[in-house]
Write a protein that holds these residues in place. Structure first.
Motif, mmCIF file in Angstrom:
data_model
loop_
_atom_site.group_PDB
_atom_site.id
_atom_site.type_symbol
_atom_site.label_atom_id
_atom_site.label_comp_id
_atom_site.label_asym_id
_atom_site.label_seq_id
_atom_site.Cartn_x
_atom_site.Cartn_y
_atom_site.Cartn_z
ATOM 1 N N PHE A 53 0.832 -1.217 0.000
ATOM 2 C CA PHE A 53 0.000 0.000 0.000
ATOM 3 C C PHE A 53 0.864 1.264 0.000
ATOM 4 C CE2 PHE A 53 -2.802 -3.277 1.880
ATOM 5 C CZ PHE A 53 -3.806 -3.244 0.917
ATOM 6 N N ARG A 66 -9.378 2.057 0.520
ATOM 7 C CA ARG A 66 -8.430 1.463 -0.421
ATOM 8 C C ARG A 66 -9.233 0.878 -1.571
ATOM 9 N NH1 ARG A 66 -6.532 -4.087 2.741
ATOM 10 N NH2 ARG A 66 -8.489 -5.189 2.515
ATOM 11 N N ASN A 76 -3.191 -6.452 -5.007
ATOM 12 C CA ASN A 76 -3.545 -7.132 -3.761
ATOM 13 C C ASN A 76 -4.983 -7.595 -3.852
ATOM 14 O OD1 ASN A 76 -2.809 -7.877 -0.993
ATOM 15 N ND2 ASN A 76 -4.491 -6.509 -0.428
ATOM 16 N N GLU A 77 -5.182 -8.887 -3.744
ATOM 17 C CA GLU A 77 -6.542 -9.440 -3.721
ATOM 18 C C GLU A 77 -7.428 -8.793 -4.780
ATOM 19 O OE1 GLU A 77 -7.957 -9.101 0.331
ATOM 20 O OE2 GLU A 77 -6.916 -10.949 0.876
ATOM 21 N N ASN A 108 -2.063 -12.407 -4.842
ATOM 22 C CA ASN A 108 -2.700 -13.229 -3.812
ATOM 23 C C ASN A 108 -4.173 -13.484 -4.092
ATOM 24 O OD1 ASN A 108 -2.756 -10.433 -3.382
ATOM 25 N ND2 ASN A 108 -2.733 -10.573 -1.168
ATOM 26 N N ASP A 124 -4.743 -15.990 0.390
ATOM 27 C CA ASP A 124 -5.002 -15.379 1.698
ATOM 28 C C ASP A 124 -6.126 -16.160 2.374
ATOM 29 O OD1 ASP A 124 -3.221 -13.594 0.714
ATOM 30 O OD2 ASP A 124 -4.613 -11.903 0.559
ATOM 31 N N TYR A 149 -8.465 -16.697 5.896
ATOM 32 C CA TYR A 149 -8.891 -16.178 7.197
ATOM 33 C C TYR A 149 -10.023 -17.021 7.778
ATOM 34 C CZ TYR A 149 -5.958 -12.156 6.269
ATOM 35 O OH TYR A 149 -4.874 -11.350 6.021
ATOM 36 N N GLU A 171 -1.275 -14.670 3.186
ATOM 37 C CA GLU A 171 -1.796 -13.911 4.325
ATOM 38 C C GLU A 171 -2.678 -14.807 5.167
ATOM 39 O OE1 GLU A 171 -4.139 -10.436 3.655
ATOM 40 O OE2 GLU A 171 -2.844 -9.697 2.078
ATOM 41 N N VAL A 199 -8.942 -11.151 13.483
ATOM 42 C CA VAL A 199 -9.057 -10.131 12.437
ATOM 43 C C VAL A 199 -9.882 -8.988 13.033
ATOM 44 C CG1 VAL A 199 -8.932 -11.827 10.582
ATOM 45 C CG2 VAL A 199 -11.178 -11.100 11.411
ATOM 46 N N TRP A 239 -12.345 -7.360 10.920
ATOM 47 C CA TRP A 239 -13.382 -7.001 9.947
ATOM 48 C C TRP A 239 -14.657 -7.821 10.065
ATOM 49 C CZ3 TRP A 239 -13.572 -11.546 7.307
ATOM 50 C CH2 TRP A 239 -12.374 -12.273 7.124
ATOM 51 N N PHE A 259 -0.771 -11.466 7.523
ATOM 52 C CA PHE A 259 -1.043 -10.056 7.529
ATOM 53 C C PHE A 259 -1.164 -9.693 9.002
ATOM 54 C CE2 PHE A 259 -3.381 -6.274 8.085
ATOM 55 C CZ PHE A 259 -2.775 -5.431 7.192
ATOM 56 N N GLU A 279 -7.194 -0.731 10.258
ATOM 57 C CA GLU A 279 -6.893 -2.077 10.743
ATOM 58 C C GLU A 279 -6.118 -2.075 12.068
ATOM 59 O OE1 GLU A 279 -7.327 -4.696 6.748
ATOM 60 O OE2 GLU A 279 -5.389 -3.740 7.032
ATOM 61 N N HIS A 299 -6.468 -5.216 14.055
ATOM 62 C CA HIS A 299 -6.167 -6.503 13.418
ATOM 63 C C HIS A 299 -4.874 -7.050 14.022
ATOM 64 C CE1 HIS A 299 -5.301 -9.487 10.369
ATOM 65 N NE2 HIS A 299 -6.466 -9.251 9.796
HETATM 66 C C1 GAL Z 1 -6.651 -8.905 3.380
HETATM 67 C C2 GAL Z 1 -5.814 -7.799 2.778
HETATM 68 C C3 GAL Z 1 -4.854 -7.226 3.783
HETATM 69 C C4 GAL Z 1 -5.541 -6.960 5.088
HETATM 70 C C5 GAL Z 1 -6.145 -8.242 5.580
HETATM 71 C C6 GAL Z 1 -6.836 -8.126 6.905
HETATM 72 O O1 GAL Z 1 -7.835 -9.030 2.716
HETATM 73 O O2 GAL Z 1 -5.117 -8.251 1.660
HETATM 74 O O3 GAL Z 1 -4.318 -6.022 3.255
HETATM 75 O O4 GAL Z 1 -6.525 -6.001 4.908
HETATM 76 O O5 GAL Z 1 -7.092 -8.693 4.662
HETATM 77 O O6 GAL Z 1 -7.417 -9.341 7.294
#
Ligand code: GAL
Length: 675
Positions: free
Chosen positions: A56, A122, A160-161, A257, A280, A282, A314, A320, A322, A352, A362, A365
């Motif tokens: 970023f 973003r 990114n994603e 990713n 990535d 989660y 990641e 997390v 979010w 991450f 974040e 996070h």
């Molecule tokens: C991903 C992202 C990261 C960060 C992460 C948080 O989706 O690529 O930059 O935001 O989630 O869990």
């Protein structure tokens, strides 16, 4: 050798040289320089050998149009290199600086409701915007030119994603070009979309728009094509930058990713474009099925890379920030998640992110180095992981074999979940996960393949829900069954053609002979009982069907279960026709498991532990190369019978006939070191 083969070899060389890669996203531009030295010192303490830098950093590098601020990047790359930490250098294109959107509003994406999204978060870019693409290309070219030969840079990370969807005017223009290429002429499009329905006929491509806010339902064919187009558009953003990096002479592997079964990118078409597949992940600690669901994602990543090792780019080390409610991971849980990825084919375990953000969206996070600093269980957990991964270096590059293919196609997923269908309760991912769980509980991995892929090597082929199947794929399934493979097909498969038009005739039209049955009318159904045939039993107190049923009749196939209630009473729900198995309804877990168990047994496909058809609850077992990984996903100890004399790479201990696995613990039993 092609550049992809060479680049993949460069990745394998990196791993061979360092062992499994371990690290995460590192955003030094968000911190004063004083912290950098501490970062690097603690990275070394934790065993970090790989970091992704600059994801970023666009506004730092280009604070005003055309500026290039490289000093900080030069300095941090040198520092990382001096400390033996390899860098995955990112093109910072996922978050353009605010000035770009102010000077060129056309770079900003427009949502379905026509709202233009602004900077301050973003991802504020339209993949279709020519201005955005030019600016992204310009900064990528400059970064590549400057760092292609930098000794710290061992990999490139594009964007990114990728996942932004734009519905604006530039997206409309690009969509039309894509459609014209696909259909050649407007008549062919009108036919494919059946635009005579509701007076949607187009006289020229210029009249076509992306699906935006409409008074009522969207044409499902239009929607499907827009999703295909949007995935292709994002892929073009990636390949354009990848090619620019390559053109600079950079020899390193290039990746972007992925996000598992992500709804906006058809990774079957993306995978070949990445030198190494990276993902990535989660998993939600609150989800009791997280372990099997993430295992499926990991099998997908291995499959996308044609069996080669992949990178966990990641994950979170604890919570997390979010989700609506964010549960932490204990250090033990975080370790197990990482080792699960290794067990299922990952050669890189990254997070991450390295240092927890002091502020910004974040700020809560979790990160390897939390707000609390190095005197924390999270950081100590990171150090333990680093040490464990070093012990597993021998696993790097090894592969996982399986005889089972699970067919999955993004187009079928998209078309199968368009609104206005027999039931909104049929979820592709829910069904795919249910089927997979049955195999996971047996320690049997799958290759996730596109239905049109070559399937000759598989002894069992699972088709949980393929709403769209090409004629060729249907023939291949029949061919596979004829050569002895077991083919298991779930409800609402082979329903539509590639333009989402419903196939005409008794269903499933292309599979009718294969399954020895045919049907008419699919409908939603309330849960109802199933009557199982003599000789077919299920570990199920109350065998049931629910969600969706098809009015089937047997045409030579053997009825293993039939509906027992109401209007559907007597209608077959589970059919077996030699090597083909068909479910004409969503059946309960026990019945599904019974069908899959029989198909696996008929193909003599078994799990990795002799004598254990089904593993103890919560135990995951997977063989990677010659290492048998055993992961205890429960809160209680589990004993597993194994061959005596295997060596646990994590502890150095030699096994007896039974290996005990403590709650949350992992064993990595090597046969090579078998004494
Ligand atoms: C991903 C992202 C990261 C960060 C992460 C948080 O989706 O690529 O930059 O935001 O989630 O869990």
């Amino acid at each position: 050798m092609s550049s992809t083969t060479t680049a993949r070899a460069a990745f394998d060389a990196l791993i061979a040289e360092r062992g499994l890669a371990f690290g995460g996203d590192y955003n030094p531009e968000q911190w004063p320089r004083e912290t950098w030295r501490e970062d690097v010192r603690l990275m070394r303490e934790a065993g970090v050998n790989f970091v992704t830098v600059g994801v970023f950093s666009w506004a730092t590098i280009e604070p005003r149009p055309g500026a290039r601020e490289w000093d900080w990047l030069d300095e941090i790359l040198a520092l990382l290199h001096e400390n033996g930490i390899a860098v995955d250098l990112a093109t910072p294109v996922a978050s353009p600086p605010p000035w770009l959107g102010i000077q060129h509003p056309d770079v900003l994406p427009v949502d379905r409701d026509g709202v233009r999204l602004i900077a301050g978060s973003r991802n504020q870019f339209s993949p279709a915007s020519r201005t955005y693409r030019e600016h992204a290309l310009a900064i990528t070219r400059d970064i590549a030119a400057r760092y292609a030969e930098h000794p710290a840079v061992r990999m490139w990370h594009v964007g990114n994603e990728y996942g932004q969807i734009d519905h604006g005017d530039e997206a409309a223009r690009e969509f039309r070009i894509w459609l014209e290429r696909r259909y050649g002429g407007i008549d062919a499009l009108n036919a494919a979309w059946n635009t005579a329905f509701w007076s949607q006929r187009y006289d020229s491509f210029d009249e076509i728009l992306p699906p935006r806010r409409m008074p009522y339902l969207v044409n499902p064919a239009q929607s499907l094509d827009f999703r295909r187009h949007s995935s292709d558009q994002l892929l073009a953003c990636y390949t354009e930058l990848r090619d620019a990096i390559r053109a600079s002479g950079a020899p390193q592997p290039i990746t972007t990713n992925f996000m598992g079964f992500f709804a906006h990118a058809d990774y079957h078409s993306w995978a070949a474009e990445a030198d190494v597949v990276s993902d990535d992940q989660y998993p939600d600690p609150a989800n009791p099925d997280a372990a099997s669901e993430i295992a499926l994602v990991q099998d997908l990543m291995r499959s996308l890379g044609r069996g080669r090792s992949w990178m966990l780019m990641e994950q979170s080390i604890s919570a997390v920030s979010w989700r609506e409610h964010n549960l932490p991971k204990s250090p033990l849980r975080a370790r197990r998640d990482s080792l699960q990825a290794v067990a299922r084919g990952a050669d890189a375990i990254c997070f991450f992110q390295w240092r927890q953000a002091r502020s910004g969206a974040e700020r809560f996070h979790s990160s390897m180095l939390p707000h609390a600093g190095a005197d924390s269980d999270v950081f100590r957990g990171a150090c333990r992981q680093g040490a464990d991964l070093q012990k597993l270096a021998a696993v790097a590059g090894t592969e996982i074999a399986t005889d089972v293919a699970l067919l999955f196609d993004w187009s079928a997923w998209w078309a199968g979940e368009e609104p206005a269908r027999p039931t909104e309760r049929l979820s592709t991912m829910e069904q795919v996960n249910r089927w997979y769980r049955s195999l996971w509980r047996r320690g049997i991995p799958v290759d996730v393949r596109h239905p049109d892929a070559e399937l000759d090597d598989y002894r069992v082929i699972l088709v949980p829900h393929a709403y769209i199947l090409s004629d060729a794929a249907a023939q291949a399934l029949a061919g596979a069954a004829a050569r002895g493979a077991q083919v298991v097909i779930g409800p609402f498969s082979g329903v539509a053609d590639e333009n989402a038009g419903i196939l005409q005739g008794r269903s499933p039209v292309q599979l009718r002979e294969l399954i020895g049955a045919s049907g008419e009318e699919w409908s939603g159904m309330l849960p109802g009982a199933l009557q199982l045939a003599d000789g077919f039993s299920a570990d199920d107190d109350a065998p049931r069907a629910s969600i969706l049923a098809e009015r089937l009749r047997a045409e030579g196939g053997e009825v293993l279960a039939a509906h027992a209630d109401g209007d559907l009473a007597g209608i077959p729900a589970v059919i077996r026709n030699d090597n083909a198995w068909y479910l004409g309804a969503v059946v309960s877990d026990g019945v599904l498991d019974a069908v899959l168990a029989r198909a696996l047994a008929a193909a003599s496909v078994t799990g990795p532990i002799d004598g254990l058809d089904t593993l103890p609850d919560g135990l995951e077992a997977v063989r990677r190369g010659d290492v048998l990984f055993l992961l205890n996903h429960t809160q209680h100890p589990i004993d597993v019978p194994v061959t005596a004399g295997l060596v646990d790479l994590l502890t150095g201990e030699e096994t007896g006939d039974i290996v005990g696995i403590a709650p949350g613990d992992v064993r990595a039993l090597s046969e090579r070191q078998h004494r």
